[in-house]
Design an enzyme around this catalytic site. Structure first.
Site, short mmCIF file in Angstrom:
data_model
loop_
_atom_site.label_atom_id
_atom_site.label_comp_id
_atom_site.label_asym_id
_atom_site.label_seq_id
_atom_site.Cartn_x
_atom_site.Cartn_y
_atom_site.Cartn_z
N HIS A 285 52.45 32.31 50.58
CA HIS A 285 53.18 33.24 51.46
C HIS A 285 54.29 34.00 50.74
CE1 HIS A 285 56.13 30.02 51.43
NE2 HIS A 285 56.96 30.74 52.17
N ARG A 286 54.59 33.63 49.50
CA ARG A 286 55.61 34.35 48.75
C ARG A 286 55.01 35.39 47.80
NH1 ARG A 286 60.60 31.67 48.10
NH2 ARG A 286 61.24 30.83 50.12
N SER B 198 38.76 38.75 45.05
CA SER B 198 39.11 39.95 44.30
C SER B 198 37.84 40.72 43.98
CB SER B 198 39.82 39.57 42.99
OG SER B 198 39.86 40.65 42.09
N SER B 199 37.99 42.03 43.80
CA SER B 199 36.83 42.85 43.46
C SER B 199 36.31 42.57 42.05
CB SER B 199 37.17 44.33 43.59
OG SER B 199 38.24 44.69 42.74
N CYS B 200 37.05 41.81 41.26
CA CYS B 200 36.58 41.49 39.91
C CYS B 200 35.41 40.52 39.92
CB CYS B 200 37.72 40.92 39.06
SG CYS B 200 38.19 39.23 39.50
N TYR C 182 38.69 34.17 35.77
CA TYR C 182 39.26 34.35 37.12
C TYR C 182 38.15 34.70 38.11
CZ TYR C 182 42.05 36.37 40.91
OH TYR C 182 42.60 36.66 42.13
#
Length: 324
Positions: free
Chosen positions: A23-24, A119-121, A148
């Site tokens: 949340h940060r 992620s789109s990666c 990743y």
């Protein structure tokens, strides 16, 4: 298959316990703001110092004690080309542990609706453009961030496995390149847009006559403001239940060269813009097909130049407290 929860698209219970993991961070903080603005009154968040999501026992203890009804898994170890290429073991190991721990604990303690963010990666380096969800696992990944990407692909697979085995209406969303308030502007860990904002803002302040960027400037990138991403997350939680992950983006892209010019204008930098073609460009293009998302009734609303101006203002107001 174990009995699952029947999901009927409807507003979530604003009084229910809602845990935002991460949340940060850039995405998590935007989701937190969105949920607060939408009237959710029982939000839960823990900093990494308060709860290390890589520690399985601690994660299970948290879920056992708090039993959230809804979860957004936005926590992740993230970074740009340099960070991903330099520390692939960290990006693979840390993200796998975070995901497995949170998803296993959420299932064990009865989380009703969960959204996993990737992620789109995840898509092949040379996937057909715009990239459809079905392109997953159809080709080789971009080598500078493959570790990743593999971790995030594993998260998608775990969500799908949980749906098959336990019948839970959990979903995954894959955002395009995100930017906005709360971004990482550090020299080694930032993505392309915050890196450009910091570089050009510092150049404008120092009166530098030229700025040199990595690569040729020819790759194209789709950029989504993080507040739009947060709105899409809540929309999907209330309107979508499918085994396929959902692309989240704008459906349009821009070259890195043009992006640099927009940033230079936003910070009032007037010097020369140069390019070091000996440095890697990364993936040549990543434009997402957002037709699945659009079919649920949602489209992005924040324009790129408007979003960049707002991000520059936020960066200037908060630069002394940011990671340097």
């Amino acid at each position: 298959m174990a009995a699952g929860l029947e999901f009927v698209p409807a507003p979530l219970d604003r009084s229910a316990k809602f845990y935002v993991a991460g949340h940060r961070g850039l995405v998590g903080s935007a989701i937190w703001r969105k949920l607060q603005n939408e009237g959710f009154g029982n939000l839960m968040g823990r900093t990494s110092a308060e709860l290390d999501l890589k520690n399985r026992d601690d994660v299970f203890a948290f879920f056992s004690e708090n039993k959230p009804r809804y979860v957004v898994l936005a926590a992740a170890k993230v970074g740009g080309i340099l960070a991903n290429n330099t520390y692939p073991v960290d990006f693979l190991s840390d993200n796998l542990r975070i995901q497995v721990n949170v998803l296993d604990a959420a299932r064990e303690y009865g989380v009703e609706r969960l959204l996993f963010l990737g992620s789109s990666c995840i898509y092949p380096k040379f996937a057909d453009q715009p990239i459809r969800e079905e392109s997953l696992l159809t080709g080789h990944l971009e080598p500078t961030n493959d570790a990743y990407a593999i971790a995030k692909i594993a998260g998608i697979m775990q969500i799908q496995a949980i749906r098959r085995q336990y019948g839970l209406p959990w979903i995954s969303a894959m955002p395009t390149n995100l930017y906005g308030p709360g971004d990482n502007f550090s020299l080694e860990g930032s993505h392309v847009l915050p890196a450009l904002i910091r570089r050009y803002d510092e150049a404008a302040a120092s009166g530098a006559t030229s700025v040199t960027n990595w690569g040729t400037g020819s790759p194209r990138r789709e950029l989504l403001h993080v507040d739009d991403m947060a709105a899409a997350c809540l929309h999907l939680l209330e309107h979508y239940d499918g085994s396929s992950h959902v692309n989240v983006g704008t459906g349009s892209d821009v070259t890195i060269r043009d992006l640099a010019s927009i940033v230079a204008g936003a910070v009032a930098y007037q010097g020369e813009i140069e390019w070091d073609s000996s440095k890697p460009d990364g993936t040549p293009r990543k434009l997402l097909d957002v037709s699945k998302l659009a079919a649920t009734g949602w489209t992005a609303s924040i324009g790129l130049e408007e979003g960049i101006r707002g991000t520059v203002n936020w960066y200037r107001e908060n630069s002394t407290a940011l990671r340097r």
